[in-house]
Structures are given as C-alpha cells and as structure tokens.
Design an enzyme around this catalytic site. Sequence first.
Site, PDB file in Angstrom:
ATOM      1  N   CYS A 123      -2.409   3.482  56.802  1.00 54.89           N
ATOM      2  CA  CYS A 123      -1.529   4.146  57.773  1.00 54.89           C
ATOM      3  C   CYS A 123       0.014   3.802  57.478  1.00 54.89           C
ATOM      4  CB  CYS A 123      -2.013   3.744  59.138  1.00 54.89           C
ATOM      5  SG  CYS A 123      -3.666   4.173  59.447  1.00 54.89           S
ATOM      6  N   GLU A 124       0.370   4.252  56.458  1.00 49.64           N
ATOM      7  CA  GLU A 124       1.796   3.898  55.739  1.00 49.64           C
ATOM      8  C   GLU A 124       2.187   5.293  55.174  1.00 49.64           C
ATOM      9  OE1 GLU A 124       3.869   1.260  56.143  1.00 49.64           O
ATOM     10  OE2 GLU A 124       2.326  -0.336  56.572  1.00 49.64           O
ATOM     11  N   TYR A 182       7.132   0.453  43.379  1.00 43.23           N
ATOM     12  CA  TYR A 182       8.113   0.577  42.253  1.00 43.23           C
ATOM     13  C   TYR A 182       8.398   2.105  42.221  1.00 43.23           C
ATOM     14  CZ  TYR A 182       5.966  -4.000  41.595  1.00 43.23           C
ATOM     15  OH  TYR A 182       5.477  -5.322  41.419  1.00 43.23           O
ATOM     16  N   ARG A 204       1.556   0.002  43.030  1.00 46.15           N
ATOM     17  CA  ARG A 204       2.831   0.325  42.220  1.00 46.15           C
ATOM     18  C   ARG A 204       3.440   1.480  42.537  1.00 46.15           C
ATOM     19  NH1 ARG A 204       2.912   1.026  37.453  1.00 46.15           N
ATOM     20  NH2 ARG A 204       4.851  -0.153  36.986  1.00 46.15           N
ATOM     21  N   PRO A 240       2.768 -11.093  26.550  1.00 48.62           N
ATOM     22  CA  PRO A 240       2.785  -9.637  27.004  1.00 48.62           C
ATOM     23  C   PRO A 240       1.735  -9.656  28.222  1.00 48.62           C
ATOM     24  CG  PRO A 240       1.326  -9.990  24.927  1.00 48.62           C
ATOM     25  CD  PRO A 240       2.171 -11.430  25.468  1.00 48.62           C
ATOM     26  N   GLY A 241       1.674  -9.013  29.218  1.00 46.92           N
ATOM     27  CA  GLY A 241       1.010  -8.731  29.915  1.00 46.92           C
ATOM     28  C   GLY A 241       0.483  -6.950  30.182  1.00 46.92           C
ATOM     29  N   ARG A 242       1.443  -6.325  30.457  1.00 46.93           N
ATOM     30  CA  ARG A 242       1.085  -4.747  30.705  1.00 46.93           C
ATOM     31  C   ARG A 242       0.660  -3.988  29.371  1.00 46.93           C
ATOM     32  NH1 ARG A 242       4.107  -1.750  34.580  1.00 46.93           N
ATOM     33  NH2 ARG A 242       5.800  -3.621  34.590  1.00 46.93           N
ATOM     34  N   TYR A 297      -1.079  -5.123  36.681  1.00 49.94           N
ATOM     35  CA  TYR A 297      -0.424  -5.048  38.023  1.00 49.94           C
ATOM     36  C   TYR A 297      -1.189  -4.179  39.037  1.00 49.94           C
ATOM     37  CZ  TYR A 297       2.750  -7.508  35.065  1.00 49.94           C
ATOM     38  OH  TYR A 297       3.479  -8.196  33.989  1.00 49.94           O
ATOM     39  N   GLY A 325       7.217  -7.874  28.451  1.00 49.14           N
ATOM     40  CA  GLY A 325       8.146  -6.855  28.899  1.00 49.14           C
ATOM     41  C   GLY A 325       7.974  -5.664  28.157  1.00 49.14           C
TER      42      GLY A 325
HETATM   43  N1  LLP Z   1       6.218 -13.436  31.080  1.00 47.64           N
HETATM   44  C1  LLP Z   1       6.979 -13.774  32.345  1.00 47.64           C
HETATM   45  C2  LLP Z   1       7.528 -14.943  32.716  1.00 47.64           C
HETATM   46  C3  LLP Z   1       6.867 -12.771  33.399  1.00 47.64           C
HETATM   47  O1  LLP Z   1       7.417 -13.032  34.565  1.00 47.64           O
HETATM   48  C4  LLP Z   1       6.060 -11.400  33.203  1.00 47.64           C
HETATM   49  C5  LLP Z   1       6.045 -10.250  34.066  1.00 47.64           C
HETATM   50  C6  LLP Z   1       5.474 -11.453  32.079  1.00 47.64           C
HETATM   51  C7  LLP Z   1       5.540 -12.501  31.003  1.00 47.64           C
HETATM   52  C8  LLP Z   1       4.601 -10.087  31.478  1.00 47.64           C
HETATM   53  O2  LLP Z   1       5.463  -9.181  31.713  1.00 47.64           O
HETATM   54  P1  LLP Z   1       4.857  -7.647  30.990  1.00 47.64           P
HETATM   55  O3  LLP Z   1       4.598  -7.988  29.497  1.00 47.64           O
HETATM   56  O4  LLP Z   1       3.650  -7.414  31.682  1.00 47.64           O
HETATM   57  O5  LLP Z   1       5.857  -6.727  31.247  1.00 47.64           O
HETATM   58  N2  LLP Z   1       4.129  -5.904  39.120  1.00 47.64           N
HETATM   59  C9  LLP Z   1       5.307  -5.188  38.289  1.00 47.64           C
HETATM   60  C10 LLP Z   1       5.393  -6.244  37.154  1.00 47.64           C
HETATM   61  C11 LLP Z   1       6.113  -7.593  37.502  1.00 47.64           C
HETATM   62  C12 LLP Z   1       6.244  -8.255  36.196  1.00 47.64           C
HETATM   63  C13 LLP Z   1       6.527  -9.737  36.669  1.00 47.64           C
HETATM   64  N3  LLP Z   1       6.557 -10.552  35.152  1.00 47.64           N
HETATM   65  C14 LLP Z   1       4.899  -3.765  38.076  1.00 47.64           C
HETATM   66  O6  LLP Z   1       3.853  -3.605  38.458  1.00 47.64           O
HETATM   67  O7  LLP Z   1       5.527  -3.150  37.453  1.00 47.64           O
END
Ligand code: LLP
Length: 419
Positions: free
Chosen positions: A343-344, A316, A312, A274-276, A372, A238
């Site tokens: 076409c949107e 969002y 995105r 972490p992802g993002r 993402y 997050g």
């Molecule tokens: N763990 C869980 C259980 C999650 O649901 C998520 C993201 C993460 C970790 C990783 O979160 P991050 O570190 O990436 O914030 N598609 C959206 C974001 C969706 C996030 C879903 N869950 C966007 O493009 O902003």
Amino acid sequence: MHHFHYRNGTLHAEDVAVSDIADAVGTPFYCYSTATLERHYKVLAAALPAGTLIAFAVKANGSLAVIRTLARLGAGADIVSGGELKRAIAGGVPASKIVFSGVGKTREEVGLALSHGILQFNAESEEELAVISEVATSRGQKASVALRINPDVDARTHAKISTGKAENKFGIAWHRAEAAYAQAAGLPGIDVAGVDMHIGSQITEIEPFREAFGKLAGLVRRLRSQGMRIKRIDLGGGLGVPYTKGDEPPLPASYGEVVRAVFAGLDADLIVEPGRLITANAGILVSRVVHVKRGDQRTFVILDAGMNDLVRPAMYDAHHDIIPVREPEKSENRVYDVVGPVCESADQFARNLALPPLSADELVAILSAGAYGAVQASSYNARPLVPEVLVSGRHFAVTRPRQTVEEMIARERMPDWLG
Ligand code: LLP
C-alpha cells in the site's frame, strides 16, 4: 552475461525450468544461478593482476550458499557489520580473507573481528582509528588497518549510491589523509597495513576509477616516502552492470587494465570489493501476476512481489527488465505499469513498460535482482521474507525457505499489562 534463457518455450535457470521451482516453492522467490556467479567471479579474476584478493561485498547478497559458491573459488569477503562477519564465516570465507568496512563499527564488532583474526579493518575516520586501537590494545592485539580515504571524485552515479565525494559520510577527507596516517602510526593498537577507497556503486564509466586510482597511487608513494609501510591497496567495489539492452558499463577487462596501468610497479597486495558485478545478473525475482487491472488511464499488472521484496525501483528509481516466464509468442506488446501489492504508490517496478499481453496467474521474472535484492527486503505489510533458491545445472535447492507469518508473530512478546 547470465544463465536465464528460454528453452522449450519456458524460462530456464541453467537447466531448470523456473516454473518447476515455482511449483515447488510458490511465489515470489529469488533464484540464483551458480554458473553465472562462477563466471562473473572468474572473468573478474582473470582481468585483475594475479594474486588480487576479490573480497565479495556481502552486502550485495548475503545468502550463505552464494557466499560459499564464491568462497570455493577463492573469494574473500568485504563486510560492514558483525552480522556480515558471521555470515561470511558461516559461508566458509577464511578470516584471513575478510576486510571490514563501514563508518559505524561498534566496539563489540571490532572485538568480534579481532577475535576471528580478520585480514584488515578499513578505518573510515580518525575517531574510529582511536576506537580500533583501544579495543585491540585491551585484547593485547594489534589490528591490521587500512585507512579509507575519500578521494573526492565524482563517480557519476545515482546520488544515493555515490560515496567518494567530499560531501559523503564515507572515508577520511583527502586533505587530512597524511595527518590521519601519522596519527595511526602513533597508536599502540594499530598496525598500518594499507590504503582503501570506494567511490560508489553502479559506476558506468571508467574515468572515475582512473582518476581515483591515480590519486590513491600518488598517496601511496607519498606515504611510503614518509616511511609508512603500505603493503595493501584496497580499491573498493563499484563497477556497474548492464540492467537492460543498450547498457554498456566498462567490462572487467578494461577495469583490470586501468588497475594494472595505475598500480603496476607499486609492489602492493591488491584487494577489490565487488558486489553487484558478481551477483546482480546472477539472480532473478520470480513473481506471479495477481491481477491485470484496467484503470482509467493505465493498465496495471499487479504482482505478488512488492517493494518490500525488491526495493531498488522505489528507492533508487532503478530499472529492472521484466519478462514473462512463458516465452511470448510474436504478438503485439501492451503497455503496462508493473506494480506490487504494497500500500504505497512507490510500490512500482516499472512504468509504461512494453510487454507481451499478460494475464492473471502468469509467472514473470524480474531480472538482475541478485544484488541488493533479497538483502534489502523487509516484511512491510506483514509480508514474510521470500525464499532463496540456488540452481546448479539440473539441480536446485531452497537455500532459505519462505518465512511464515506464524514465525513473525511468534517472535513478538505481549507486555504483561496487555495480558
Ligand atoms: N565496498 C564498500 C565499502 C561499499 O560500500 C560497497 C557498496 C561495495 C564495496 C560494493 O559495491 P558494488 O560493487 O556492489 O557496487 N543498495 C544500492 C547499492 C549500495 C552500495 C553500497 N556500497 C543499490 O541497490 O543500488
């Protein structure tokens, strides 16, 4: 921090000219930087207490090459489906470093994860606990489980990516946590291993983390005093990233300080997801201008990338900086709406964006597209999925070639009665 910079008048990904990649693979394409991925991972690892498992959220970027780059540094994986489990394994993540989150794990997915011997399931409901126990028992196994508790904290992020409020579908309600642990402890197929939370994504303040972590630490103490063995604490992901100049989300170092302050002395194995933070700024989407269309009121830069490639902004209202690949000379900016060909009306990357004058056939890079981005792409308007390219120093490799329309068509079957 990233490794996409102008050099000799043209945008480079590390030491590779982005235009060279475009010549080789065509446009649009995603391009990821190994150096940026590695740096983000290492900065985070250094900020967190030693031994913290960084379980990369595969949902942010499922590229096998990206997963492998991180796995080599020691990353685990946070997965939310059987598909992501297979990807993580194919990318080289050991099952012993995989945690399985998500509100709707099917019996098949639970069985698959048990067969691989993953580290931990993050159970999101009492109903799911029962299913995990049943599947594990039927296999003669015990599943190692953390309960995802919804701490009812406002992450103060976009509503569509907020997960830690009571109204969200995620996790077990805060007031039911202890009862759920008691239930879990009584289930034959469950080995209660820890607690888990995740309050949302693109969180740009430290306070929601501090609040949620504090609540979680309190819960761990209460559970332990009730005789529950809580050896792992999973803090979710997050942490937000800067998408444009002036964005100043908390640095990994401040996040790490809060983690240390709250969990020091609890003697638990820590996990983060972490992802993002790792991949967003390690990726760009490169696209070519198809037309610069002068409308009555606005001028549209129409790209060959669309919302199907990067959803995105449409989904969002997300902002992504867009820059020309050819380094702009000092000239007056123009104001453009940057749109795709789909076409949107929602197929729009930016409105009223000040950019150097652009013309047809020029290349542009949409920045911060490494999380993402490709994973949320679709083939709407019969637009094939675009290639993914990984750069490392002077080298680049196409890690996923462009899908062809022929491949898309060949996957379909005509019913007999239509001949
Ligand atoms: N763990 C869980 C259980 C999650 O649901 C998520 C993201 C993460 C970790 C990783 O979160 P991050 O570190 O990436 O914030 N598609 C959206 C974001 C969706 C996030 C879903 N869950 C966007 O493009 O902003």
